[in-house]
Design an enzyme around this catalytic site. Structure first.
Site, PDB file in Angstrom:
ATOM      1  N   PRO A  86       2.560  41.886   3.654  1.00 44.76           N
ATOM      2  CA  PRO A  86       1.542  42.938   3.675  1.00 44.76           C
ATOM      3  C   PRO A  86       2.160  44.333   3.690  1.00 44.76           C
ATOM      4  O   PRO A  86       1.491  45.314   3.367  1.00 44.76           O
ATOM      5  CB  PRO A  86       0.746  42.658   4.957  1.00 44.76           C
ATOM      6  CG  PRO A  86       1.563  41.713   5.754  1.00 44.76           C
ATOM      7  CD  PRO A  86       2.485  41.000   4.820  1.00 44.76           C
ATOM      8  N   GLU A 113       6.351  36.170  11.539  1.00 43.33           N
ATOM      9  CA  GLU A 113       6.450  37.633  11.443  1.00 43.33           C
ATOM     10  C   GLU A 113       7.243  38.069  10.207  1.00 43.33           C
ATOM     11  O   GLU A 113       7.490  39.257  10.013  1.00 43.33           O
ATOM     12  CB  GLU A 113       7.087  38.204  12.711  1.00 43.33           C
ATOM     13  CG  GLU A 113       6.246  38.019  13.965  1.00 43.33           C
ATOM     14  CD  GLU A 113       4.848  38.627  13.843  1.00 43.33           C
ATOM     15  OE1 GLU A 113       4.758  39.816  13.502  1.00 43.33           O
ATOM     16  OE2 GLU A 113       3.867  37.894  14.070  1.00 43.33           O
ATOM     17  N   ARG A 155      -1.884  34.178 -16.536  1.00 41.08           N
ATOM     18  CA  ARG A 155      -2.920  34.343 -17.564  1.00 41.08           C
ATOM     19  C   ARG A 155      -2.566  35.423 -18.576  1.00 41.08           C
ATOM     20  O   ARG A 155      -3.211  35.518 -19.617  1.00 41.08           O
ATOM     21  CB  ARG A 155      -4.292  34.570 -16.940  1.00 41.08           C
ATOM     22  CG  ARG A 155      -4.439  35.850 -16.179  1.00 41.08           C
ATOM     23  CD  ARG A 155      -5.754  35.903 -15.418  1.00 41.08           C
ATOM     24  NE  ARG A 155      -6.915  36.180 -16.270  1.00 41.08           N
ATOM     25  CZ  ARG A 155      -7.209  37.365 -16.799  1.00 41.08           C
ATOM     26  NH1 ARG A 155      -6.414  38.401 -16.600  1.00 41.08           N
ATOM     27  NH2 ARG A 155      -8.280  37.524 -17.540  1.00 41.08           N
ATOM     28  N   ASP A 170     -10.342  43.146 -19.483  1.00 38.46           N
ATOM     29  CA  ASP A 170     -10.362  43.045 -18.018  1.00 38.46           C
ATOM     30  C   ASP A 170     -10.536  44.392 -17.333  1.00 38.46           C
ATOM     31  O   ASP A 170     -10.078  45.410 -17.835  1.00 38.46           O
ATOM     32  CB  ASP A 170      -9.019  42.508 -17.496  1.00 38.46           C
ATOM     33  CG  ASP A 170      -8.846  41.037 -17.719  1.00 38.46           C
ATOM     34  OD1 ASP A 170      -9.858  40.347 -17.901  1.00 38.46           O
ATOM     35  OD2 ASP A 170      -7.680  40.586 -17.701  1.00 38.46           O
TER      36      ASP A 170
END
Ligand code: ADE
Length: 259
Positions: A86, A113, A155, A170
């Site tokens: 993150p 962690e 994709r 898209d």
């Protein structure tokens, strides 16, 4: 494209047998190899983590196990290495496109962690290494983030989508609709539970349909992604775009700074 994934939960990657990505693997467009990190842990318990230096909650993944695993998987090769976390740089359509052009990617999935930071430092001396986050929320580990990235990248590979134009249309794709999200879509029947398909889509008038789609993309971007709409390039907007944004009382450009 070759993809290596190292994880303590190889079972997470079963979905890569399915659908578009599964077919790309069958055809050989994608060569996906999933590795169990614990295969490189040597104690009886196959330990991969330990307590953090400096204290604090949780556990940190041990560098020795990761080093042996990565060395064994890459040999003398030089894949581009992705570490999902993150705290990484944001995963975007642009990064997906860039990664889709690489011949070989290695994903190192951390749990707990995270991985001892010396692992990234070590391989960054030899490989291109990116720490990448898929959004501002915290998952239990990198596995699901890697599934997301592999699908977004896969994709884009030549021949993976049945219709190459799908990727061009898209949301976030490069081109005139860049930084706009896609508008609504409809199929048959023309009336369902009293809801009608917008008449312009049945008109056969390609110019009007393109204009309507752009209007709807603008409306949706303003409603759902105001920060994207605010960042639109004013010079790339035509008169009609500007009029629509005015009707929506939306101002493109940075907020006036109050002082
Ligand atoms: N691992 C845990 N949370 C993550 C996130 N948001 N993106 C990438 N990897 C993660």
């Amino acid at each position: 494209m070759r993809l290596d994934i190292i994880s303590i939960f190889p079972e997470y990657f079963a979905p890569l047998d399915v659908s578009l990505i599964g077919k790309a693997r069958e055809r050989g467009t994608l060569d996906v190899r999933v590795h169990q990190l614990r295969d490189w842990a040597h104690d009886v318990h196959k330990t991969v983590d330990d307590t953090p230096y400096g204290g604090g909650p949780g556990m940190v993944m041990k560098p020795e196990v990761w080093g042996e695993a990565i060395d064994a998987v890459i040999g003398d090769g030089t894949p581009r290495m992705i570490v999902p976390t993150p705290s990484g740089r944001p995963f975007t359509q642009e990064l997906a496109q860039e990664l889709a052009e690489e011949p070989w990617l290695l994903f190192a999935c951390g749990r707990y962690e995270g991985i001892d930071s010396r692992v990234v430092a070590e391989y960054a001396t030899r490989l291109r290494v990116d720490e990448v986050g898929i959004g501002d929320y915290v998952l239990a580990g990198g596995e699901v983030a890697v599934l997301v990235m592999v699908e977004a990248i896969g994709r884009l590979l030549p021949g993976v989508l049945g219709n190459a134009q799908s990727a061009v249309d898209d949301s976030f794709a490069p081109g005139s609709m860049r930084n706009l999200v896609e508008g609504p879509v409809y199929t048959k029947p023309p009336v369902w539970r009293g809801h009608e398909v917008p008449a312009v889509l049945l008109s056969g008038h390609h110019g009007k349909i393109a204009r309507w789609r752009r209007d709807e993309a603008l409306r949706r971007t303003v409603a759902n992604r105001p920060e994207l709409a605010a960042a639109l390039d004013v010079d790339a907007l035509d008169k009609h775009d500007r009029k629509l944004l005015e009707e929506l009382s939306f101002r493109v450009g940075p907020e006036d700074v109050a002082n």
